[in-house]
Design an enzyme around this catalytic site. Structure first.
Site, PDB file in Angstrom:
ATOM      1  N   CYS A 154       0.856  -1.212   0.001  1.00 30.83           N
ATOM      2  CA  CYS A 154      -0.074  -0.067   0.092  1.00 30.83           C
ATOM      3  C   CYS A 154       0.889   1.385   0.178  1.00 30.83           C
ATOM      4  O   CYS A 154       2.130   1.420   0.680  1.00 30.83           O
ATOM      5  CB  CYS A 154      -0.965   0.102   1.311  1.00 30.83           C
ATOM      6  SG  CYS A 154      -2.023   1.358   1.109  1.00 30.83           S
ATOM      7  N   ASP A 170       0.303   3.846   1.657  1.00 31.06           N
ATOM      8  CA  ASP A 170       0.294   4.319   3.103  1.00 31.06           C
ATOM      9  C   ASP A 170       1.848   4.576   3.541  1.00 31.06           C
ATOM     10  O   ASP A 170       2.704   3.699   3.581  1.00 31.06           O
ATOM     11  CB  ASP A 170      -0.442   3.500   3.883  1.00 31.06           C
ATOM     12  CG  ASP A 170      -0.669   3.998   5.174  1.00 31.06           C
ATOM     13  OD1 ASP A 170       0.097   4.577   5.967  1.00 31.06           O
ATOM     14  OD2 ASP A 170      -2.166   4.169   5.632  1.00 31.06           O
ATOM     15  N   ARG A 208       3.039   5.024   6.395  1.00 31.93           N
ATOM     16  CA  ARG A 208       3.311   4.062   7.580  1.00 31.93           C
ATOM     17  C   ARG A 208       3.955   2.691   7.189  1.00 31.93           C
ATOM     18  O   ARG A 208       3.905   1.936   8.090  1.00 31.93           O
ATOM     19  CB  ARG A 208       1.947   4.176   8.779  1.00 31.93           C
ATOM     20  CG  ARG A 208       1.493   5.567   8.961  1.00 31.93           C
ATOM     21  CD  ARG A 208       0.297   5.393   9.539  1.00 31.93           C
ATOM     22  NE  ARG A 208      -0.759   5.011   8.792  1.00 31.93           N
ATOM     23  CZ  ARG A 208      -2.109   4.950   8.826  1.00 31.93           C
ATOM     24  NH1 ARG A 208      -2.696   5.049  10.206  1.00 31.93           N
ATOM     25  NH2 ARG A 208      -2.954   4.606   7.999  1.00 31.93           N
ATOM     26  N   HIS A 234      -2.264  -4.070   4.932  1.00 27.22           N
ATOM     27  CA  HIS A 234      -2.089  -3.732   6.083  1.00 27.22           C
ATOM     28  C   HIS A 234      -3.467  -3.522   6.867  1.00 27.22           C
ATOM     29  O   HIS A 234      -4.193  -3.022   6.058  1.00 27.22           O
ATOM     30  CB  HIS A 234      -1.183  -2.288   6.560  1.00 27.22           C
ATOM     31  CG  HIS A 234      -2.117  -1.356   5.645  1.00 27.22           C
ATOM     32  ND1 HIS A 234      -2.386  -0.343   6.504  1.00 27.22           N
ATOM     33  CD2 HIS A 234      -1.851  -0.681   4.461  1.00 27.22           C
ATOM     34  CE1 HIS A 234      -2.966   0.761   5.764  1.00 27.22           C
ATOM     35  NE2 HIS A 234      -2.646   0.399   4.617  1.00 27.22           N
ATOM     36  N   CYS A 285      -6.413  -0.400   6.478  1.00 29.69           N
ATOM     37  CA  CYS A 285      -6.418   0.372   5.312  1.00 29.69           C
ATOM     38  C   CYS A 285      -7.347   1.461   4.964  1.00 29.69           C
ATOM     39  O   CYS A 285      -8.539   0.849   4.985  1.00 29.69           O
ATOM     40  CB  CYS A 285      -5.891  -0.678   4.425  1.00 29.69           C
ATOM     41  SG  CYS A 285      -5.485   0.065   2.696  1.00 29.69           S
TER      42      CYS A 285
END
Ligand code: CO
Length: 216
Positions: A40, A42, A44, A96, A99
């Protein structure tokens, strides 16, 4: 603010050179990663940091909600290069929990252009609809995050790129992982595919056709 980024970068490069004076010289000549990470976007969930890998050790493709869409030239090009040129041995499809893309796909709101991307996650939900019966919102989200990973593992394997790799006898395994933002732990979902015989028959490509048939 941007100044800080360059300051950080110089300090980082110095640190690496201190540990291994030839590090960048060696790496500039060639990369030989054994892993392709499909994860992803993302912020993080950074592949290298999570797995403790240095530059040169993992080839990375990231998009919203770690999707592998049959017609996504971007993802397919990364996949072809990773498998045919770099000859990675493992493809790690990593989702994750929590999400945002998966969460958006569970809603009935319009978000704009991205709805057309996230609809692929709704397709995953529809296939497994009964598994969501009786779950609270958090469990629904996390289950869909996991099922989405398994679906994208299958999508990787259905490509002619991966199937032709297996037919050549080149070793390649595709794995499904999921990362927890809450504790930083990466978990193997136990979804592992490493050969044609593990695919659903409808997706197997066993021979080349001379031509597509004229219709009908
Ligand atoms: Co995400």
């Amino acid at each position: 603010m941007l100044e800080e980024l360059f300051r950080n970068n110089r300090a980082w490069a110095e640190r690496i050179k201190h540990q291994d004076p030839d590090f960048f010289r060696k790496l500039a000549k060639q990369q030989t990663p054994e892993f392709l990470w499909i994860g992803c976007a993302d912020s993080r969930v950074p592949a290298n940091e999570i797995m403790g890998l240095l530059p040169g050790e993992v080839f990375v493709h990231r998009n919203v909600a770690n999707l592998v869409i049959h017609t996504d030239m971007n993802c397919l090009s990364v996949l072809q290069y990773a498998v045919e040129v770099l000859k990675v041995k493992h493809i790690l499809v990593t989702g994750h929990y929590g999400c945002g893309g998966v969460q958006a796909a569970l809603q009935d709101s319009e978000f704009g252009l991205i709805d057309n991307w996230l609809r692929h996650i709704k397709d995953v939900y529809r296939v497994h609809e009964s598994a969501f019966d009786g779950l609270n919102d958090e469990d629904r989200l996390n289950l869909l995050c996991e099922l989405n990973v398994a679906e994208q593992v299958a999508n990787v394997c259905h490509t002619t790129i991966v199937q032709n790799t297996w037919k050549r006898g080149q070793p390649l395994s595709v794995h499904g992982f999921i990362y927890s933002l809450g504790d930083g732990i990466l978990k193997d979902l136990g979804v592992n595919i490493s050969g044609l015989d593990e695919l659903a028959p409808i997706y197997r490509v066993l021979r080349k056709s001379e031509h597509l048939k004229r219709s009908p």
